[in-house]
Design a protein around this motif. Structure first.
Motif, PDB file in Angstrom:
ATOM      1  N   THR A 181       0.857  -1.181   0.000  1.00  0.00           N
ATOM      2  CA  THR A 181       0.000   0.000   0.000  1.00  0.00           C
ATOM      3  C   THR A 181       0.893   1.230   0.000  1.00  0.00           C
ATOM      4  O   THR A 181       1.730   1.395   0.879  1.00  0.00           O
ATOM      5  CB  THR A 181      -0.912   0.021   1.248  1.00  0.00           C
ATOM      6  OG1 THR A 181      -1.670  -1.186   1.279  1.00  0.00           O
ATOM      7  CG2 THR A 181      -1.844   1.214   1.202  1.00  0.00           C
ATOM      8  N   TYR A 182       0.706   2.061  -1.033  1.00  0.00           N
ATOM      9  CA  TYR A 182       1.505   3.280  -1.185  1.00  0.00           C
ATOM     10  C   TYR A 182       0.569   4.401  -1.602  1.00  0.00           C
ATOM     11  O   TYR A 182      -0.124   4.293  -2.616  1.00  0.00           O
ATOM     12  CB  TYR A 182       2.607   3.065  -2.233  1.00  0.00           C
ATOM     13  CG  TYR A 182       3.353   4.310  -2.587  1.00  0.00           C
ATOM     14  CD1 TYR A 182       4.235   4.893  -1.685  1.00  0.00           C
ATOM     15  CD2 TYR A 182       3.172   4.932  -3.812  1.00  0.00           C
ATOM     16  CE1 TYR A 182       4.917   6.055  -2.007  1.00  0.00           C
ATOM     17  CE2 TYR A 182       3.850   6.085  -4.147  1.00  0.00           C
ATOM     18  CZ  TYR A 182       4.724   6.640  -3.236  1.00  0.00           C
ATOM     19  OH  TYR A 182       5.388   7.791  -3.546  1.00  0.00           O
ATOM     20  N   GLN A 183       0.526   5.451  -0.814  1.00  0.00           N
ATOM     21  CA  GLN A 183      -0.340   6.611  -1.065  1.00  0.00           C
ATOM     22  C   GLN A 183      -1.790   6.187  -1.296  1.00  0.00           C
ATOM     23  O   GLN A 183      -2.464   6.659  -2.212  1.00  0.00           O
ATOM     24  CB  GLN A 183       0.177   7.434  -2.233  1.00  0.00           C
ATOM     25  CG  GLN A 183       1.499   8.096  -1.960  1.00  0.00           C
ATOM     26  CD  GLN A 183       1.976   8.978  -3.098  1.00  0.00           C
ATOM     27  OE1 GLN A 183       1.572   8.809  -4.251  1.00  0.00           O
ATOM     28  NE2 GLN A 183       2.838   9.913  -2.769  1.00  0.00           N
ATOM     29  N   GLY A 184      -2.259   5.237  -0.487  1.00  0.00           N
ATOM     30  CA  GLY A 184      -3.640   4.790  -0.560  1.00  0.00           C
ATOM     31  C   GLY A 184      -3.944   3.818  -1.677  1.00  0.00           C
ATOM     32  O   GLY A 184      -5.080   3.366  -1.817  1.00  0.00           O
ATOM     33  N   LYS A 185      -2.962   3.473  -2.495  1.00  0.00           N
ATOM     34  CA  LYS A 185      -3.172   2.533  -3.593  1.00  0.00           C
ATOM     35  C   LYS A 185      -2.543   1.188  -3.244  1.00  0.00           C
ATOM     36  O   LYS A 185      -1.455   1.127  -2.679  1.00  0.00           O
ATOM     37  CB  LYS A 185      -2.546   3.066  -4.883  1.00  0.00           C
ATOM     38  CG  LYS A 185      -3.189   4.340  -5.362  1.00  0.00           C
ATOM     39  CD  LYS A 185      -2.529   4.848  -6.617  1.00  0.00           C
ATOM     40  CE  LYS A 185      -3.123   6.183  -7.031  1.00  0.00           C
ATOM     41  NZ  LYS A 185      -2.419   6.763  -8.159  1.00  0.00           N
TER      42      LYS A 185
END
Length: 123
Positions: A56-60
């Motif tokens: 999970t990175y920046q909500g993605k």
């Protein structure tokens, strides 16, 4: 002669130092990673098992297949790439380990530019 002995002792002490890497301790688990690129800090969270990493990175959320080359090197392949960049595999090498973290370098497979980061085991 005295300087030669001191030089010899110094060389012996440096050559005996080896960075500890217990890479197999980090093949699976829940982690947080930090990477600094051009003075900007990027953070992500991921879970990894023997064959899959979900990040999970920046909500993605992104999923990658995991293929270990050896205990300290792994290749990640994005499962559903959405563009040409995501089609490129990523090679990650663990450089050093502690009891709860590891320092790594990574790059796209076949490219020279490498970035470094740190991953910490989540509690």
């Amino acid at each position: 002669m005295k300087y030669f002995v001191l030089f010899f002792l110094a060389v012996m002490m440096v050559s005996c130092y080896e960075v500890e890497r217990n890479c197999s301790d980090f093949k699976t688990g829940h982690y947080f990673s930090e990477i600094t690129i051009d003075d900007a800090l990027f953070k992500s969270e991921f879970n990894r098992n023997d064959t899959l990493q979900i990040e999970t990175y920046q909500g993605k959320v992104d999923s990658s297949e995991v293929r270990w080359i050896n205990d300290c090197e792994v290749i990640f392949r994005t499962i559903n790439p959405k563009n040409r960049v995501e089609r490129k595999d990523i090679h990650l090498k663990i450089l050093t380990t502690t009891d709860s973290s590891y320092t790594f370098e990574y790059s796209y497979v076949g490219e020279e530019l490498k970035q470094k980061g740190t991953a910490h085991r989540a509690n």
